[in-house]
Design a protein around this motif. Structure first.
Motif, PDB file in Angstrom:
ATOM      1  N   GLY A  96       0.787  -1.222   0.000  1.00  0.00           N
ATOM      2  CA  GLY A  96       0.000   0.000   0.000  1.00  0.00           C
ATOM      3  C   GLY A  96       0.818   1.269   0.000  1.00  0.00           C
ATOM      4  N   VAL A  97       2.117   1.177   0.250  1.00  0.00           N
ATOM      5  CA  VAL A  97       3.004   2.340   0.175  1.00  0.00           C
ATOM      6  C   VAL A  97       3.382   2.566  -1.283  1.00  0.00           C
ATOM      7  CG1 VAL A  97       5.267   3.256   0.827  1.00  0.00           C
ATOM      8  CG2 VAL A  97       3.918   1.963   2.495  1.00  0.00           C
ATOM      9  N   GLN A  98       3.366   3.830  -1.717  1.00  0.00           N
ATOM     10  CA  GLN A  98       3.763   4.177  -3.071  1.00  0.00           C
ATOM     11  C   GLN A  98       4.912   5.183  -3.015  1.00  0.00           C
ATOM     12  OE1 GLN A  98       2.457   2.974  -6.053  1.00  0.00           O
ATOM     13  NE2 GLN A  98       1.362   1.527  -4.757  1.00  0.00           N
ATOM     14  N   VAL A  99       5.903   4.982  -3.865  1.00  0.00           N
ATOM     15  CA  VAL A  99       7.061   5.862  -3.921  1.00  0.00           C
ATOM     16  C   VAL A  99       7.320   6.245  -5.369  1.00  0.00           C
ATOM     17  CG1 VAL A  99       9.562   6.046  -3.547  1.00  0.00           C
ATOM     18  CG2 VAL A  99       8.130   4.915  -1.845  1.00  0.00           C
ATOM     19  N   TYR A 100       7.650   7.525  -5.579  1.00  0.00           N
ATOM     20  CA  TYR A 100       8.023   8.031  -6.899  1.00  0.00           C
ATOM     21  C   TYR A 100       9.330   8.800  -6.728  1.00  0.00           C
ATOM     22  CZ  TYR A 100       3.157   6.961  -7.792  1.00  0.00           C
ATOM     23  OH  TYR A 100       1.954   6.313  -7.907  1.00  0.00           O
ATOM     24  N   LEU A 141       5.601  10.907  11.366  1.00  0.00           N
ATOM     25  CA  LEU A 141       5.744  11.575  10.080  1.00  0.00           C
ATOM     26  C   LEU A 141       7.176  12.063   9.876  1.00  0.00           C
ATOM     27  CD1 LEU A 141       4.029  12.478   7.627  1.00  0.00           C
ATOM     28  CD2 LEU A 141       3.642  14.636   8.832  1.00  0.00           C
ATOM     29  N   ILE A 142       7.741  12.665  10.908  1.00  0.00           N
ATOM     30  CA  ILE A 142       9.132  13.115  10.812  1.00  0.00           C
ATOM     31  C   ILE A 142      10.075  11.917  10.735  1.00  0.00           C
ATOM     32  CG2 ILE A 142      10.956  14.430  11.935  1.00  0.00           C
ATOM     33  CD1 ILE A 142       8.553  16.058  10.799  1.00  0.00           C
ATOM     34  N   ASN A 143       9.783  10.869  11.487  1.00  0.00           N
ATOM     35  CA  ASN A 143      10.617   9.667  11.439  1.00  0.00           C
ATOM     36  C   ASN A 143      10.589   9.044  10.052  1.00  0.00           C
ATOM     37  OD1 ASN A 143      12.318   7.679  12.383  1.00  0.00           O
ATOM     38  ND2 ASN A 143      10.889   6.840  13.848  1.00  0.00           N
ATOM     39  N   ALA A 144       9.443   9.099   9.377  1.00  0.00           N
ATOM     40  CA  ALA A 144       9.340   8.533   8.032  1.00  0.00           C
ATOM     41  C   ALA A 144      10.239   9.283   7.050  1.00  0.00           C
ATOM     42  CB  ALA A 144       7.887   8.566   7.560  1.00  0.00           C
ATOM     43  N   VAL A 145      10.365  10.595   7.214  1.00  0.00           N
ATOM     44  CA  VAL A 145      11.286  11.359   6.366  1.00  0.00           C
ATOM     45  C   VAL A 145      12.718  10.859   6.568  1.00  0.00           C
ATOM     46  CG1 VAL A 145      12.277  13.642   5.945  1.00  0.00           C
ATOM     47  CG2 VAL A 145       9.815  13.398   6.307  1.00  0.00           C
ATOM     48  N   ALA A 146      13.090  10.622   7.843  1.00  0.00           N
ATOM     49  CA  ALA A 146      14.433  10.116   8.131  1.00  0.00           C
ATOM     50  C   ALA A 146      14.629   8.721   7.552  1.00  0.00           C
ATOM     51  CB  ALA A 146      14.671  10.103   9.638  1.00  0.00           C
ATOM     52  N   PRO A 181      -3.952   7.528  14.140  1.00  0.00           N
ATOM     53  CA  PRO A 181      -2.569   7.717  13.699  1.00  0.00           C
ATOM     54  C   PRO A 181      -1.664   6.545  14.044  1.00  0.00           C
ATOM     55  CG  PRO A 181      -2.959   8.962  15.702  1.00  0.00           C
ATOM     56  CD  PRO A 181      -4.280   8.356  15.322  1.00  0.00           C
ATOM     57  N   ALA A 182      -0.798   6.193  13.105  1.00  0.00           N
ATOM     58  CA  ALA A 182       0.280   5.247  13.389  1.00  0.00           C
ATOM     59  C   ALA A 182       1.338   5.966  14.217  1.00  0.00           C
ATOM     60  CB  ALA A 182       0.878   4.722  12.093  1.00  0.00           C
ATOM     61  N   ALA A 183       1.877   5.265  15.211  1.00  0.00           N
ATOM     62  CA  ALA A 183       2.773   5.916  16.164  1.00  0.00           C
ATOM     63  C   ALA A 183       4.222   5.968  15.704  1.00  0.00           C
ATOM     64  CB  ALA A 183       2.689   5.202  17.513  1.00  0.00           C
ATOM     65  N   TYR A 184       4.592   5.116  14.733  1.00  0.00           N
ATOM     66  CA  TYR A 184       6.005   4.990  14.398  1.00  0.00           C
ATOM     67  C   TYR A 184       6.222   5.044  12.887  1.00  0.00           C
ATOM     68  CZ  TYR A 184       5.916   3.196  19.153  1.00  0.00           C
ATOM     69  OH  TYR A 184       5.703   3.054  20.496  1.00  0.00           O
ATOM     70  N   GLY A 185       7.390   5.568  12.496  1.00  0.00           N
ATOM     71  CA  GLY A 185       7.757   5.620  11.079  1.00  0.00           C
ATOM     72  C   GLY A 185       9.180   5.167  10.827  1.00  0.00           C
ATOM     73  N   GLY A 186       9.789   4.506  11.806  1.00  0.00           N
ATOM     74  CA  GLY A 186      11.160   4.038  11.661  1.00  0.00           C
ATOM     75  C   GLY A 186      11.279   2.852  10.733  1.00  0.00           C
ATOM     76  N   PRO A 187      12.502   2.423  10.436  1.00  0.00           N
ATOM     77  CA  PRO A 187      12.708   1.395   9.414  1.00  0.00           C
ATOM     78  C   PRO A 187      12.214   0.005   9.799  1.00  0.00           C
ATOM     79  CG  PRO A 187      14.800   2.036  10.413  1.00  0.00           C
ATOM     80  CD  PRO A 187      13.780   3.005  10.899  1.00  0.00           C
ATOM     81  N   ARG A 188      11.848  -0.225  11.057  1.00  0.00           N
ATOM     82  CA  ARG A 188      11.270  -1.517  11.442  1.00  0.00           C
ATOM     83  C   ARG A 188       9.840  -1.365  11.934  1.00  0.00           C
ATOM     84  NH1 ARG A 188      14.582  -2.584   8.626  1.00  0.00           N
ATOM     85  NH2 ARG A 188      16.375  -3.979   8.833  1.00  0.00           N
ATOM     86  N   HIS A 190       5.612  -0.647  11.163  1.00  0.00           N
ATOM     87  CA  HIS A 190       4.642  -1.246  10.243  1.00  0.00           C
ATOM     88  C   HIS A 190       4.717  -0.616   8.857  1.00  0.00           C
ATOM     89  CE1 HIS A 190       0.913  -3.172   8.919  1.00  0.00           C
ATOM     90  NE2 HIS A 190       0.528  -1.987   8.472  1.00  0.00           N
ATOM     91  N   TRP A 191       4.772   0.717   8.790  1.00  0.00           N
ATOM     92  CA  TRP A 191       4.834   1.386   7.499  1.00  0.00           C
ATOM     93  C   TRP A 191       6.253   1.720   7.073  1.00  0.00           C
ATOM     94  CZ3 TRP A 191       0.841   0.466   4.894  1.00  0.00           C
ATOM     95  CH2 TRP A 191      -0.432   0.460   5.459  1.00  0.00           C
ATOM     96  N   GLY A 192       7.152   1.880   8.033  1.00  0.00           N
ATOM     97  CA  GLY A 192       8.515   2.229   7.683  1.00  0.00           C
ATOM     98  C   GLY A 192       9.245   1.140   6.925  1.00  0.00           C
ATOM     99  N   THR A 193       8.957  -0.117   7.246  1.00  0.00           N
ATOM    100  CA  THR A 193       9.652  -1.220   6.579  1.00  0.00           C
ATOM    101  C   THR A 193       9.334  -1.279   5.083  1.00  0.00           C
ATOM    102  OG1 THR A 193       9.823  -2.518   8.603  1.00  0.00           O
ATOM    103  CG2 THR A 193       9.952  -3.726   6.530  1.00  0.00           C
TER     104      THR A 193
END
Length: 223
Positions: A96-100, A141-146, A181-188, A190-193
């Motif tokens: 469900g994640v999309q990247v361009y 959200l900020i963690n997802a940018v990182a 809201p999802a609480a985390y955006g880090g690389p491990r 749910h959405w960060g991975t």
């Protein structure tokens, strides 16, 4: 499902110059380092516009606002610029994640390069647009940018570059305005991975093409 961008053109200096345009059916939440619409908050559209490698306007924010007005875009939006021909945008997705990504690697740098001062690099830009289908909390959200930035750098190392990016990279993470809201955006997380893997794929594939061809919009336009 996040809408695909449309490819359009504007007339500028006697050339038909391409840009990618997203018109969101409803406002989304964005966190972005973009020159126009940077920061965090609701956004209604996004453009990623090609410019010549000789681009030297001192007012890129005003230039992007002009482009938005030409496209009859209103309300808050995000504007990105790149020397890459945006025809070469690379899309990747997972869960469900999309990247361009539009990837220009003509001037790779290491962020903490010793002894470097000032801004003396020619354009060569990696622009990354990310869609995450769940509302992210402020910290997530900020963690997802990182996380997107970490994945970008991993892709550059896989391409054989001793670099963390270019001097003009931008990233924009988008998600719904509403919902739990999802609480985390880090690389491990749910959405960060899946986001990290999709960013890696888009930057790696776009970078491989750019390194093989050296292709910019200026090359195609003969400028």
């Amino acid at each position: 499902m996040f809408a695909e961008p449309s490819l359009t053109h504007r007339r500028e200096d006697g050339h038909e110059v391409p840009l990618l345009l997203w018109r969101f059916p409803e406002p989304v939440l964005a966190a972005s380092s973009a020159v126009l619409g940077g920061g965090a908050g609701p956004r209604e559209w996004l453009i990623n516009a090609s410019v010549p490698m000789s681009y030297a306007r001192p007012d890129p924010e005003a230039h992007l606002a002009e482009l938005a007005a030409q496209l009859s875009l209103t309300g808050p939006g995000v504007g990105l610029l790149t020397g890459v021909d945006v025809h070469d945008v690379v899309a990747a997705g997972e869960d469900g994640v999309q990247v361009y990504a539009t990837v220009g690697l003509g001037a790779p740098i290491r962020a903490a390069e010793p002894g470097v001062t000032g801004f003396a690099h020619r354009p060569g830009t990696i622009n990354i647009v990310v869609w995450i289908p769940q509302r992210l909390g402020d910290g997530a959200l900020i963690n997802a940018v990182a996380t997107a930035t970490e994945a970008k750098t991993q892709a550059l190392y896989a391409l054989g570059l001793d670099a963390t990016g270019t001097a003009t990279d931008a990233v924009c993470v988008l998600c719904p305005l509403d919902g739990p809201p999802a609480a985390y955006g880090g690389p491990r997380s749910h959405w960060g991975t899946p986001m990290a893997r999709a960013v890696y794929t888009a930057v790696h594939d776009g970078g491989r093409t750019n390194l093989a061809t050296g292709r910019s919009w200026s090359d195609r336009a003969g400028r």
